[in-house]
Design a protein around this motif. Structure first.
Motif, PDB file in Angstrom:
ATOM      1  N   ALA A 122       0.439  -1.598   0.213  1.00 45.67           N
ATOM      2  CA  ALA A 122       0.201   0.007   0.256  1.00 45.67           C
ATOM      3  C   ALA A 122       0.356   1.061   0.097  1.00 45.67           C
ATOM      4  CB  ALA A 122      -0.781  -0.099   1.172  1.00 45.67           C
ATOM      5  N   ILE A 123       1.871   0.961   0.818  1.00 48.57           N
ATOM      6  CA  ILE A 123       3.176   2.665   0.342  1.00 48.57           C
ATOM      7  C   ILE A 123       3.891   2.524  -0.139  1.00 48.57           C
ATOM      8  CG2 ILE A 123       3.920   3.753   1.926  1.00 48.57           C
ATOM      9  CD1 ILE A 123       1.422   3.732   2.734  1.00 48.57           C
ATOM     10  N   PRO A 124       4.239   3.210  -1.345  1.00 52.08           N
ATOM     11  CA  PRO A 124       5.523   2.883  -2.125  1.00 52.08           C
ATOM     12  C   PRO A 124       6.483   3.215  -1.262  1.00 52.08           C
ATOM     13  CG  PRO A 124       3.546   3.844  -3.117  1.00 52.08           C
ATOM     14  CD  PRO A 124       3.154   3.969  -2.035  1.00 52.08           C
ATOM     15  N   LYS A 125       7.582   2.591  -1.907  1.00 51.49           N
ATOM     16  CA  LYS A 125       9.349   2.616  -1.881  1.00 51.49           C
ATOM     17  C   LYS A 125       9.267   4.395  -2.008  1.00 51.49           C
ATOM     18  CE  LYS A 125      11.657  -1.539  -1.448  1.00 51.49           C
ATOM     19  NZ  LYS A 125      12.645  -1.963  -1.504  1.00 51.49           N
ATOM     20  N   GLY A 126       9.836   5.419  -1.781  1.00 49.01           N
ATOM     21  CA  GLY A 126      10.112   6.839  -2.009  1.00 49.01           C
ATOM     22  C   GLY A 126      10.570   7.669  -0.658  1.00 49.01           C
ATOM     23  N   ILE A 127      10.120   9.161  -1.163  1.00 47.33           N
ATOM     24  CA  ILE A 127      10.861   9.626   0.288  1.00 47.33           C
ATOM     25  C   ILE A 127       9.326  10.916  -0.088  1.00 47.33           C
ATOM     26  CG2 ILE A 127      12.484  12.043   1.182  1.00 47.33           C
ATOM     27  CD1 ILE A 127      15.120  10.335   0.013  1.00 47.33           C
TER      28      ILE A 127
END
Length: 160
Positions: free
Chosen positions: A153-158
């Protein structure tokens, strides 16, 4: 006459107290502060809520009050998840403790009461999981159970 008037004025107050007492929650579910992220993060958190498991570390889901798609809980005392929290200041500390559990990075913060707070790192929303002091004997087992939902549900990234 004034005695009668004072007694009548006291009746609404008494009625309000009785009503409040009868409406007070009798369960022992946890209460939490619901985060207030920007809309795009709130949408990610709603997606996470749909993916969360029914059990974490063998404990059934028992969501805290107030009800929100941005919070979840398991057991009592509850393991609490809050999605969309602000970036912890401790993430600026190069000496901060962290862990990676099933491809999800977490900042680890031991609290003064013996509980642990974990916050996701390198994801587009910050997800915070608090494990109460009485449940820390299983280490990061709750994070193992939560990792698949976070990854989906929560994509990788900053996060901003």
């Amino acid at each position: 006459m004034s005695f009668f008037r004072h007694r009548l004025l006291g009746l609404p107050v008494l009625a309000a107290l009785i009503t409040a007492a009868s409406c007070s929650p009798s369960d022992d579910s946890a209460t939490v502060t619901v985060p207030s992220p920007r809309p795009s993060v709130a949408e990610l958190c709603r997606n996470l809520d749909r993916e969360l498991p029914g059990k974490v570390d063998g404990l059934s889901r028992e969501d805290p009050r107030p009800a929100s798609a941005l919070t979840a809980g398991w057991g009592s005392p509850a393991i609490i998840l809050r999605c969309g929290v602000p970036r912890p200041v401790a993430m600026d500390d190069p000496e901060a403790d962290g862990a990676e559990v099933n491809d999800v990075g977490w900042l680890l913060q031991k609290q003064g009461d013996g509980s642990f707070r974990f916050t996701t790192t390198l994801r587009l929303a910050y997800v915070e999981v608090t494990i109460p002091a009485g449940r820390t004997d299983h280490g990061v087992a709750p994070l193992v159970d939560l990792a698949p939902a976070v990854k989906k549900a929560i994509p990788k990234g900053i996060a901003d």
